[in-house]
Enzyme design. Sequence first.
Site, PDB file in Angstrom:
ATOM      1  N   ASP A 133      17.003  45.347  37.254  1.00 50.88           N
ATOM      2  CA  ASP A 133      15.546  45.734  36.230  1.00 50.88           C
ATOM      3  C   ASP A 133      14.237  45.886  37.403  1.00 50.88           C
ATOM      4  O   ASP A 133      15.115  44.967  38.129  1.00 50.88           O
ATOM      5  CB  ASP A 133      15.037  44.890  35.166  1.00 50.88           C
ATOM      6  CG  ASP A 133      14.123  44.485  34.878  1.00 50.88           C
ATOM      7  OD1 ASP A 133      14.173  46.185  33.867  1.00 50.88           O
ATOM      8  OD2 ASP A 133      13.221  43.952  34.671  1.00 50.88           O
ATOM      9  N   ASP A 175      16.984  43.000  29.279  1.00 47.30           N
ATOM     10  CA  ASP A 175      18.398  42.729  30.016  1.00 47.30           C
ATOM     11  C   ASP A 175      19.296  42.415  29.453  1.00 47.30           C
ATOM     12  O   ASP A 175      20.792  42.914  30.900  1.00 47.30           O
ATOM     13  CB  ASP A 175      17.679  42.304  30.743  1.00 47.30           C
ATOM     14  CG  ASP A 175      16.002  43.357  31.486  1.00 47.30           C
ATOM     15  OD1 ASP A 175      16.081  42.716  32.134  1.00 47.30           O
ATOM     16  OD2 ASP A 175      16.566  44.682  31.990  1.00 47.30           O
ATOM     17  N   LYS A 181      21.363  48.749  28.539  1.00 48.53           N
ATOM     18  CA  LYS A 181      21.710  48.533  29.882  1.00 48.53           C
ATOM     19  C   LYS A 181      22.823  48.300  30.280  1.00 48.53           C
ATOM     20  O   LYS A 181      22.651  48.930  31.557  1.00 48.53           O
ATOM     21  CB  LYS A 181      20.881  47.627  30.788  1.00 48.53           C
ATOM     22  CG  LYS A 181      18.845  48.310  30.086  1.00 48.53           C
ATOM     23  CD  LYS A 181      18.097  47.162  31.437  1.00 48.53           C
ATOM     24  CE  LYS A 181      16.975  48.058  31.459  1.00 48.53           C
ATOM     25  NZ  LYS A 181      15.694  46.745  32.058  1.00 48.53           N
TER      26      LYS A 181
HETATM   27  O1  LIG Z   1       9.725  50.407  30.415  1.00 47.55           O
HETATM   28  C1  LIG Z   1       8.886  49.270  29.998  1.00 47.55           C
HETATM   29  O2  LIG Z   1       9.397  48.217  28.951  1.00 47.55           O
HETATM   30  C2  LIG Z   1      10.036  48.192  31.200  1.00 47.55           C
HETATM   31  O3  LIG Z   1      11.073  48.268  32.156  1.00 47.55           O
HETATM   32  P1  LIG Z   1      11.645  47.407  32.436  1.00 47.55           P
HETATM   33  O4  LIG Z   1      12.948  47.514  31.729  1.00 47.55           O
HETATM   34  O5  LIG Z   1      12.201  48.410  33.988  1.00 47.55           O
HETATM   35  O6  LIG Z   1      11.547  45.644  32.852  1.00 47.55           O
HETATM   36 MG   LIG Z   2      11.797  44.374  33.067  1.00 42.38          MG
END
Ligand SMILES: O=C(O)COP(=O)(O)O
Ligand SMILES: [Mg+2]
Length: 236
Positions: free
Chosen positions: A9, A186, A159
């Site tokens: 992430d 995530d 994801k």
């Molecule tokens: O785009 C977002 O809200 C945060 O992004 P991330 O998934 O990298 O934490």
């Molecule tokens: Mg994140």
Amino acid sequence: MPLKAVGSDVDGTLTVRRGDLRVSVHAIRGIRLLESRGVKVILVSGNSLPVTAGLSVYLGSSGPVVAENGCVIMYRGQIYHVCSGRPPEGLLRKLQDLGLRPSWQNEFRYHDMAFFMPRGVDENSKAELLRAVSEIAEAHGLRVLWSGYAVHINPGNGKGEGLLRALELIGVSASEAAAIGDGENDLDMLSVVPISGCPGDAAPAVKVKVKFVARGRGGAGFLEFARWLLAKGERN
Ligand SMILES: O=C(O)COP(=O)(O)O
Ligand SMILES: [Mg+2]
């Protein structure tokens, strides 16, 4: 199985800490360490493809780039769409009527749309709003994903599916991969690989799911995880 790739992430995992958008120097060291040992880093973010792909170039991660919470992948200049379609305009207008603010990145997105909470909203109102958004989105068969930074309306499976498709592109099986993240968006990525981790300041719902909870926040936690993974590989 030898470790061949790590899905990571971005916001809250490679940044200084959760809620901060500055990239952590520790995260850069962690990415360089993994890549120097032949382990490909795959960025898996809720951010748009241009933002995530640009980050990948400058951070030096060599794996595919997974953006929009798994909906779109870029690898060696090719773009792969995991999702199809996008949330209807009427739904997006309803969210704005609730006071949510569309992200500037929505101009550069194909499928997943992101909204920021109204300024100054407290935790209770945030939970209320997330419930209201879920009701509206689920009526359209769409997922609502909270990253800790923004609310995402997502027409795909998140994801986890995006990471699995990215691993396929580089001929790596899920059993040869690990993943790290900080937010609720995530969780499904962290469940599709055998080894998962999170920074020390990750969301509580993430900490109870992963194998490795780092002490350090954000990117310092990422570096700890990278070192732990490599040491683990030497022990096995
Ligand atoms: O785009 C977002 O809200 C945060 O992004 P991330 O998934 O990298 O934490
Ligand atoms: Mg994140």
